[in-house]
Design a protein around this motif. Structure first.
Motif, PDB file in Angstrom:
ATOM      1  N   GLU A   1    -104.560 109.675   4.923  1.00 15.92           N
ATOM      2  CA  GLU A   1    -104.890 109.093   6.225  1.00 15.92           C
ATOM      3  C   GLU A   1    -103.671 109.070   7.131  1.00 15.92           C
ATOM      4  OE1 GLU A   1    -107.851 108.347   7.448  1.00 15.92           O
ATOM      5  OE2 GLU A   1    -108.669 109.161   5.588  1.00 15.92           O
ATOM      6  N   TRP A   2    -102.496 108.796   6.553  1.00 15.22           N
ATOM      7  CA  TRP A   2    -101.260 108.828   7.330  1.00 15.22           C
ATOM      8  C   TRP A   2    -101.042 110.220   7.921  1.00 15.22           C
ATOM      9  CZ3 TRP A   2     -96.928 111.844   7.078  1.00 15.22           C
ATOM     10  CH2 TRP A   2     -95.837 111.434   7.843  1.00 15.22           C
ATOM     11  N   LEU A   3    -101.265 111.244   7.115  1.00 15.21           N
ATOM     12  CA  LEU A   3    -101.053 112.614   7.574  1.00 15.21           C
ATOM     13  C   LEU A   3    -101.999 112.956   8.720  1.00 15.21           C
ATOM     14  CD1 LEU A   3     -99.458 115.259   6.990  1.00 15.21           C
ATOM     15  CD2 LEU A   3    -101.378 115.944   5.537  1.00 15.21           C
ATOM     16  N   LEU A   4    -103.258 112.568   8.593  1.00 15.65           N
ATOM     17  CA  LEU A   4    -104.223 112.841   9.666  1.00 15.65           C
ATOM     18  C   LEU A   4    -103.833 112.120  10.950  1.00 15.65           C
ATOM     19  CD1 LEU A   4    -107.651 112.655   7.786  1.00 15.65           C
ATOM     20  CD2 LEU A   4    -106.290 114.682   8.342  1.00 15.65           C
ATOM     21  N   ARG A   5    -103.428 110.849  10.820  1.00 16.93           N
ATOM     22  CA  ARG A   5    -103.011 110.083  11.998  1.00 16.93           C
ATOM     23  C   ARG A   5    -101.782 110.716  12.641  1.00 16.93           C
ATOM     24  NH1 ARG A   5    -103.799 105.684   8.578  1.00 16.93           N
ATOM     25  NH2 ARG A   5    -101.538 105.396   8.407  1.00 16.93           N
ATOM     26  N   ARG A   6    -100.858 111.165  11.802  1.00 18.37           N
ATOM     27  CA  ARG A   6     -99.620 111.734  12.331  1.00 18.37           C
ATOM     28  C   ARG A   6     -99.901 113.038  13.081  1.00 18.37           C
ATOM     29  NH1 ARG A   6     -95.297 114.982  11.776  1.00 18.37           N
ATOM     30  NH2 ARG A   6     -93.316 114.015  12.379  1.00 18.37           N
ATOM     31  N   TYR A   7    -100.708 113.919  12.485  1.00  9.23           N
ATOM     32  CA  TYR A   7    -101.045 115.170  13.173  1.00  9.23           C
ATOM     33  C   TYR A   7    -101.718 114.880  14.515  1.00  9.23           C
ATOM     34  CZ  TYR A   7     -99.974 118.352   9.300  1.00  9.23           C
ATOM     35  OH  TYR A   7     -99.344 119.095   8.336  1.00  9.23           O
ATOM     36  N   ALA A   8    -102.644 113.938  14.521  1.00 11.23           N
ATOM     37  CA  ALA A   8    -103.358 113.607  15.757  1.00 11.23           C
ATOM     38  C   ALA A   8    -102.393 113.064  16.806  1.00 11.23           C
ATOM     39  CB  ALA A   8    -104.463 112.597  15.468  1.00 11.23           C
ATOM     40  N   ALA A   9    -101.513 112.142  16.398  1.00 14.78           N
ATOM     41  CA  ALA A   9    -100.597 111.515  17.355  1.00 14.78           C
ATOM     42  C   ALA A   9     -99.584 112.513  17.895  1.00 14.78           C
ATOM     43  CB  ALA A   9     -99.877 110.339  16.688  1.00 14.78           C
ATOM     44  N   VAL A  10     -98.991 113.315  17.011  1.00 15.99           N
ATOM     45  CA  VAL A  10     -97.977 114.276  17.456  1.00 15.99           C
ATOM     46  C   VAL A  10     -98.605 115.325  18.369  1.00 15.99           C
ATOM     47  CG1 VAL A  10     -96.392 116.097  16.697  1.00 15.99           C
ATOM     48  CG2 VAL A  10     -96.459 113.920  15.483  1.00 15.99           C
ATOM     49  N   THR A  11     -99.820 115.762  18.052  1.00 15.52           N
ATOM     50  CA  THR A  11    -100.486 116.771  18.884  1.00 15.52           C
ATOM     51  C   THR A  11    -100.761 116.232  20.283  1.00 15.52           C
ATOM     52  OG1 THR A  11    -101.473 117.795  16.922  1.00 15.52           O
ATOM     53  CG2 THR A  11    -102.495 118.289  19.042  1.00 15.52           C
ATOM     54  N   VAL A  12    -101.224 114.990  20.367  1.00 11.08           N
ATOM     55  CA  VAL A  12    -101.478 114.385  21.678  1.00 11.08           C
ATOM     56  C   VAL A  12    -100.166 114.217  22.448  1.00 11.08           C
ATOM     57  CG1 VAL A  12    -102.201 112.247  22.827  1.00 11.08           C
ATOM     58  CG2 VAL A  12    -103.630 113.245  21.033  1.00 11.08           C
ATOM     59  N   ASP A  13     -99.124 113.718  21.765  1.00  9.97           N
ATOM     60  CA  ASP A  13     -97.826 113.514  22.428  1.00  9.97           C
ATOM     61  C   ASP A  13     -97.260 114.836  22.950  1.00  9.97           C
ATOM     62  OD1 ASP A  13     -97.985 110.831  21.882  1.00  9.97           O
ATOM     63  OD2 ASP A  13     -96.553 110.881  20.214  1.00  9.97           O
ATOM     64  N   TYR A  14     -97.267 115.851  22.096  1.00  6.13           N
ATOM     65  CA  TYR A  14     -96.723 117.147  22.507  1.00  6.13           C
ATOM     66  C   TYR A  14     -97.589 117.788  23.587  1.00  6.13           C
ATOM     67  CZ  TYR A  14     -93.142 117.281  18.847  1.00  6.13           C
ATOM     68  OH  TYR A  14     -92.053 117.037  18.072  1.00  6.13           O
ATOM     69  N   GLY A  15     -98.906 117.584  23.506  1.00  5.77           N
ATOM     70  CA  GLY A  15     -99.787 118.103  24.548  1.00  5.77           C
ATOM     71  C   GLY A  15     -99.448 117.504  25.908  1.00  5.77           C
ATOM     72  N   ARG A  16     -99.147 116.212  25.911  1.00  7.78           N
ATOM     73  CA  ARG A  16     -98.778 115.546  27.172  1.00  7.78           C
ATOM     74  C   ARG A  16     -97.457 116.117  27.711  1.00  7.78           C
ATOM     75  NH1 ARG A  16     -99.337 110.860  25.277  1.00  7.78           N
ATOM     76  NH2 ARG A  16     -97.169 110.459  24.728  1.00  7.78           N
ATOM     77  N   MET A  17     -96.500 116.368  26.815  1.00  5.92           N
ATOM     78  CA  MET A  17     -95.212 116.936  27.243  1.00  5.92           C
ATOM     79  C   MET A  17     -95.385 118.355  27.781  1.00  5.92           C
ATOM     80  SD  MET A  17     -92.767 115.698  24.097  1.00  5.92           S
ATOM     81  CE  MET A  17     -93.049 114.109  23.296  1.00  5.92           C
ATOM     82  N   ILE A  18     -96.226 119.145  27.125  1.00  6.55           N
ATOM     83  CA  ILE A  18     -96.475 120.512  27.577  1.00  6.55           C
ATOM     84  C   ILE A  18     -97.179 120.491  28.938  1.00  6.55           C
ATOM     85  CG2 ILE A  18     -97.821 122.599  27.104  1.00  6.55           C
ATOM     86  CD1 ILE A  18     -97.208 122.095  24.087  1.00  6.55           C
ATOM     87  N   ALA A  19     -98.156 119.599  29.101  1.00  4.61           N
ATOM     88  CA  ALA A  19     -98.869 119.496  30.381  1.00  4.61           C
ATOM     89  C   ALA A  19     -97.900 119.133  31.507  1.00  4.61           C
ATOM     90  CB  ALA A  19     -99.984 118.455  30.283  1.00  4.61           C
ATOM     91  N   PHE A  20     -96.952 118.253  31.216  1.00  7.35           N
ATOM     92  CA  PHE A  20     -95.946 117.883  32.217  1.00  7.35           C
ATOM     93  C   PHE A  20     -95.131 119.107  32.624  1.00  7.35           C
ATOM     94  CE2 PHE A  20     -91.710 116.469  33.475  1.00  7.35           C
ATOM     95  CZ  PHE A  20     -91.992 115.485  34.415  1.00  7.35           C
ATOM     96  N   ASP A  21     -94.691 119.892  31.618  1.00 11.16           N
ATOM     97  CA  ASP A  21     -93.903 121.094  31.919  1.00 11.16           C
ATOM     98  C   ASP A  21     -94.730 122.150  32.646  1.00 11.16           C
ATOM     99  OD1 ASP A  21     -91.628 120.005  30.865  1.00 11.16           O
ATOM    100  OD2 ASP A  21     -91.293 121.581  29.375  1.00 11.16           O
ATOM    101  N   GLN A  22     -96.017 122.232  32.333  1.00 12.25           N
ATOM    102  CA  GLN A  22     -96.881 123.158  33.075  1.00 12.25           C
ATOM    103  C   GLN A  22     -96.932 122.758  34.551  1.00 12.25           C
ATOM    104  OE1 GLN A  22    -100.428 122.716  30.671  1.00 12.25           O
ATOM    105  NE2 GLN A  22    -100.229 124.788  29.823  1.00 12.25           N
ATOM    106  N   ALA A  23     -97.095 121.463  34.805  1.00 12.93           N
ATOM    107  CA  ALA A  23     -97.161 120.972  36.185  1.00 12.93           C
ATOM    108  C   ALA A  23     -95.840 121.175  36.919  1.00 12.93           C
ATOM    109  CB  ALA A  23     -97.547 119.494  36.192  1.00 12.93           C
TER     110      ALA A  23
END
Length: 198
Positions: free
Chosen positions: A125-147
């Protein structure tokens, strides 16, 4: 004015030091034997401690595993701030470079993550939570750089983030196995995937 006597090291400081010592040893044991192959008794023996002393700090093996895994998440609290200032790619490459000096932690994380893909594993469960959280965090950072125009790829930022995370883990395993330069590999991968502005 008289000299101020040095502050005494209280029991809390000693407790924190002992916990850190246990976590470091557990990291090395889990890296060598996996979570299921390593034992609390083995970790206590390496430290020269009675098992009861170790269990005073970490009453269960899963509690110790959680503390070991939390090292990874606590290691870089300002990743997003650096990504906004310097860009997503430099932030990631900075972490890859830092990990060159944390080989045992990277090995432990790779071993335990592979084990934790099993649904009955204590860290699943920790691994699933971590993948989900890191993906969302990195997605937000990538979206910022795209903008900001720093990343030219118009692909979905969360999908790109998931690919970065997955590829990064593979690059780390190659580094651990055969010494492939992880910084050069990640630089090439990120450039191909994200199409950064020159």
């Amino acid at each position: 004015m008289p000299d101020t006597p040095p502050a005494r090291r209280g029991p809390y400081a000693k407790t924190a030091e002992r916990r850190l010592e246990i976590i470091r040893t557990a990291t090395a044991v889990f890296a060598s034997y996996g979570y299921r192959g390593g034992s609390l008794r083995q970790i206590a023996a390496q430290l020269g401690l009675p098992l009861t002393t170790l269990m005073h700090h970490f009453p269960t093996k899963s509690a110790l595993l959680e503390a070991v895994l939390d090292q990874e998440d606590a290691a870089d609290p300002d990743a997003e701030g650096r990504a906004r200032h310097d860009g997503f790619m430099p932030m990631v490459l900075g972490i890859v470079e830092r990990n060159l000096g944390r080989r045992e932690l990277v090995r432990m994380f790779s071993v335990v993550s592979a084990e934790a893909t099993a649904p009955d594993h204590e860290a699943h469960e920790w691994l699933l939570r971590r993948y989900a959280a890191v993906t969302v965090d990195y997605g937000r950072m990538i979206a910022f750089d795209q903008a900001e125009g720093r990343i030219r790829s118009r692909r979905d930022p969360v999908q790109l983030a998931g690919l970065v995370v997955s590829a990064w883990e593979g690059v780390q395993i190659r580094w651990l196995a055969d010494g492939t330069d992880p910084v050069a590999a990640m630089r090439t991968l990120l450039a191909a995937l994200l199409d950064p502005a020159d």
